[in-house]
Design an enzyme around this catalytic site. Structure first.
Site, short mmCIF file in Angstrom:
data_model
loop_
_atom_site.label_atom_id
_atom_site.label_comp_id
_atom_site.label_asym_id
_atom_site.label_seq_id
_atom_site.Cartn_x
_atom_site.Cartn_y
_atom_site.Cartn_z
N LYS A 74 17.68 -24.53 23.88
CA LYS A 74 17.39 -23.19 24.06
C LYS A 74 16.12 -22.60 23.26
CE LYS A 74 19.60 -20.03 21.51
NZ LYS A 74 18.85 -18.99 20.61
N ASN A 75 15.87 -22.71 22.01
CA ASN A 75 14.75 -22.34 21.08
C ASN A 75 13.51 -22.84 21.35
OD1 ASN A 75 16.81 -20.78 20.27
ND2 ASN A 75 17.07 -21.73 18.23
N ARG A 122 15.87 -11.30 20.75
CA ARG A 122 14.54 -11.22 20.08
C ARG A 122 13.36 -11.75 20.51
NH1 ARG A 122 14.34 -9.92 15.13
NH2 ARG A 122 12.92 -12.11 14.75
N CYS A 158 19.54 -8.42 13.45
CA CYS A 158 20.50 -9.05 14.04
C CYS A 158 21.58 -9.35 12.98
CB CYS A 158 20.12 -10.26 14.95
SG CYS A 158 19.93 -11.74 14.11
N ARG A 178 15.14 -9.89 9.75
CA ARG A 178 14.14 -10.85 10.82
C ARG A 178 13.02 -9.94 10.75
NH1 ARG A 178 17.96 -14.00 14.66
NH2 ARG A 178 16.07 -15.47 14.63
N PRO A 179 12.11 -9.62 9.89
CA PRO A 179 10.90 -9.11 10.23
C PRO A 179 9.95 -9.80 10.99
CG PRO A 179 11.07 -10.07 7.86
CD PRO A 179 12.30 -10.19 8.51
N ASP A 223 20.78 -23.27 11.56
CA ASP A 223 21.61 -23.28 12.84
C ASP A 223 22.62 -23.94 12.75
OD1 ASP A 223 18.70 -22.18 14.97
OD2 ASP A 223 19.71 -21.17 13.32
N ARG A 278 25.36 -17.23 24.68
CA ARG A 278 24.05 -17.19 24.64
C ARG A 278 23.27 -18.55 24.45
NH1 ARG A 278 22.05 -12.89 20.51
NH2 ARG A 278 20.03 -13.76 21.23
C1 EPZ Z 1 14.30 -18.97 15.11
O1 EPZ Z 1 14.30 -17.71 14.58
C2 EPZ Z 1 15.47 -19.36 15.70
N1 EPZ Z 1 15.53 -18.58 17.15
C3 EPZ Z 1 16.54 -19.40 14.88
O2 EPZ Z 1 17.74 -19.73 15.77
C4 EPZ Z 1 16.47 -20.04 13.76
O3 EPZ Z 1 17.64 -19.65 13.13
C5 EPZ Z 1 15.18 -19.87 13.04
O4 EPZ Z 1 14.19 -19.96 13.99
C6 EPZ Z 1 15.03 -20.67 11.89
O5 EPZ Z 1 15.05 -22.14 12.24
C7 EPZ Z 1 14.68 -18.60 18.10
O6 EPZ Z 1 13.97 -19.82 18.21
C8 EPZ Z 1 14.91 -17.96 19.24
P1 EPZ Z 1 11.89 -17.64 11.59
P2 EPZ Z 1 12.97 -17.13 14.07
O7 EPZ Z 1 10.82 -16.83 12.05
O8 EPZ Z 1 11.87 -17.42 14.73
C9 EPZ Z 1 11.44 -14.76 7.85
C10 EPZ Z 1 19.89 -19.58 16.64
O9 EPZ Z 1 20.94 -19.52 16.40
N2 EPZ Z 1 10.34 -14.22 8.44
O10 EPZ Z 1 11.78 -19.25 11.45
O11 EPZ Z 1 13.28 -15.59 14.11
C11 EPZ Z 1 12.76 -14.71 8.60
O12 EPZ Z 1 13.31 -13.49 7.98
C12 EPZ Z 1 18.73 -18.78 16.34
O13 EPZ Z 1 19.44 -20.16 17.98
C13 EPZ Z 1 9.48 -13.23 7.79
O14 EPZ Z 1 9.69 -12.94 6.64
O15 EPZ Z 1 13.27 -17.38 12.62
C14 EPZ Z 1 13.48 -15.60 8.08
O16 EPZ Z 1 13.87 -15.48 6.58
C15 EPZ Z 1 19.50 -17.95 15.12
N3 EPZ Z 1 8.25 -12.71 8.53
C16 EPZ Z 1 12.63 -17.12 7.85
O17 EPZ Z 1 11.25 -16.25 7.79
C17 EPZ Z 1 8.25 -13.06 10.03
O18 EPZ Z 1 7.08 -12.42 10.43
C18 EPZ Z 1 12.52 -17.81 8.96
O19 EPZ Z 1 12.53 -16.97 10.27
C19 EPZ Z 1 8.96 -13.92 10.62
C20 EPZ Z 1 10.03 -14.53 9.92
#
Ligand code: EPZ
Length: 432
Positions: free
Chosen positions: A22-23, A93, A117, A122-123, A305, A397
């Site tokens: 999915k991701n 998102r 969420c 999730r900034p 995840d 989802r």
């Molecule tokens: C992706 O989310 C996945 N979603 C998430 O899967 C997964 O948990 C996550 O990566 C981590 O592997 C999709 O791919 C659609 P991140 P993403 O940006 O990209 C911080 C699922 O269950 N951050 O890697 O949103 C953030 O707060 C979902 O399939 C910032 O600070 O995750 C987090 O603490 C849930 N600033 C960390 O980085 C930013 O601009 C990792 O988030 C972006 C992120």
């Protein structure tokens, strides 16, 4: 509204085939609009998030043709709007991937600001940092993020946080920038490699995806391609934990074992048997498992995840385990639901202290989010008695044909309407 109802105690046995990731698919779909040619994407998981993103793309004029339930033909030559409505970003998102794809191709994009969420705030500051570094103006007004650029010029971007989404979004925008870009401290997940390989198959010039330094030579144009999505490492890991939790013996097919190394290592450490083949893994969980420490980390560390799934497995293992969630700040909401089934878990900050119990008891519980929902189903399949899990739209989802795949390996599970007491009674009275 529907729920899963299941009877635990049945070891899962047999073979299950994993769907596309999915991701990865969410990033690939957004990147597919960066050419005016036809793009064929195969092995797409038929799950709600994918369907919603395809709707969002159609809303802006992308032509989407389903060739079958797992294959679509995309054509982005008639896009007539750069603006993605809030209704789509509210639902998923990952609609924000269209920010980077539209900005890269049209030097403009508008997407509603994603909210937080169920697992944290999730900034998206790192996404914005990357776009600005490439020369885009980024404004946030009335809940919308608006990006525009006279030109996008390649540059050196250092990510303050390892972010999957920001790495994919900035990589897409840089793909059609003028000159060379370097993304440092990039995320290394398999789905980032998949998006880079996909873009390269369209004529992009991206090197180093899968490492923490990605080098991109901007190109003026991208062409069509045919591409197949990689298998879903999290769906695979979920079924691996389910085999172990039910003391079963399951062959999980259509996987890339290397993507599962952190999960396989943990399951082996606590006493499960994990056999690796070219494109499959076999998990045998015949005896009660032991305890361990888990800390979620960016790839290749243990995936966040998979945190609810491994914690639920450890809740039924012998001894005291510690699970630390280092990626998101609010990903233990399922613990209260598990406690209703008899689990003994104390959460302090971003750490769960788990005292393993002999077994869990079936009750009615609620899925708080996608992965926790899958973990609660796993608990129900291992528990004594009948368990009901509602809010299953979260699970749908990201897990294709979830209950069908589970029934295919022996699970006694059905999907019924939430308020259908008669169906609950029928299931409870069913003689096994
Ligand atoms: C992706 O989310 C996945 N979603 C998430 O899967 C997964 O948990 C996550 O990566 C981590 O592997 C999709 O791919 C659609 P991140 P993403 O940006 O990209 C911080 C699922 O269950 N951050 O890697 O949103 C953030 O707060 C979902 O399939 C910032 O600070 O995750 C987090 O603490 C849930 N600033 C960390 O980085 C930013 O601009 C990792 O988030 C972006 C992120």
């Amino acid at each position: 509204m529907e729920q899963y109802i299941m009877r635990g105690g049945q070891p899962l046995e047999g073979e299950v085939t994993i769907s596309g990731a999915k991701n990865a698919a969410l990033g690939l779909l957004a990147a597919a609009i960066m050419t005016d040619d036809d793009v064929i994407l195969e092995n797409l998981p038929d799950v709600r998030d994918i369907r919603v993103l395809l709707q969002a793309m159609q809303e802006i004029g992308v032509q989407v043709e389903y060739i079958n339930k797992n294959t679509v033909k995309i054509n982005g030559s008639h896009i007539d709007s750069m603006s993605i409505d809030y209704e789509f970003i509210r639902k998923i998102r990952a609609s924000y991937y269209l920010l980077g794809a539209l900005l890269g191709k049209y030097k403009e994009s508008h997407v509603a600001l994603p909210g937080g969420c169920n697992i944290g705030s999730r900034p998206i500051d790192q996404h914005i940092k990357g776009f600005k570094a490439l020369g885009a103006t980024v404004e946030i007004e009335q809940g919308m993020i608006a990006t525009t650029a006279e030109r996008l010029v390649g540059t050196h971007i250092y990510m303050d946080v390892v972010s999957v989404g920001a790495t994919i979004n900035v990589m897409m925008a840089a793909t059609m920038a003028e000159g060379n870009s370097i993304i440092e401290n990039a995320a290394k997940e398999p789905h980032i490699v998949d998006v880079a390989n996909f873009l390269n198959s369209m004529g992009a010039n991206i090197k180093g995806a899968g490492t923490d330094v990605i080098r991109i030579k901007g190109v003026e144009k991208l062409h069509g391609t045919e591409y197949s999505v990689i298998p879903d490492q999290i769906e695979a890991g979920t079924f691996m934990c389910m085999a172990a939790a039910t003391k079963g013996d399951v062959v999980i097919k259509n996987v890339i074992p290397k993507h599962l190394e952190a999960i396989s290592a943990k399951l082996t450490e606590i006493g499960a048997v994990v056999e690796e083949y070219d494109d499959a893994v076999r998990v045998i969980g015949t005896k009660r498992l032991g305890s361990t420490h888990v800390k979620t980390l960016p790839y290749p560390g243990f995936p966040t995840d998979m945190q609810p799934q491994i914690a639920t497995l450890l809740a039924m293992s012998e001894g005291t385990s510690i699970v630390t969630e280092s990626i998101f700040e609010n990903r233990f909401k399922y613990v209260d639901e598990l406690a209703r089934m008899g689990a003994k878990i104390v959460v302090e900050g971003n750490t769960a202290i788990i005292d393993g119990v002999e077994g869990l008891s079936g009750v009615a519980v609620s899925a708080p989010d996608l992965r926790a929902g899958a973990a609660l189903v796993m608990a129900g399949l291992a528990a004594e008695g009948v368990t009901q899990v509602d809010q299953i739209e979260y699970i749908q989802r990201g897990y294709e044909d979830f209950e069908e795949k589970l029934r295919g390996i022996g699970a006694d599970i059905q999907k019924i309407p939430v308020d259908d007491e008669r169906a609950v009674r029928r299931f409870q009275l069913k003689v096994v």
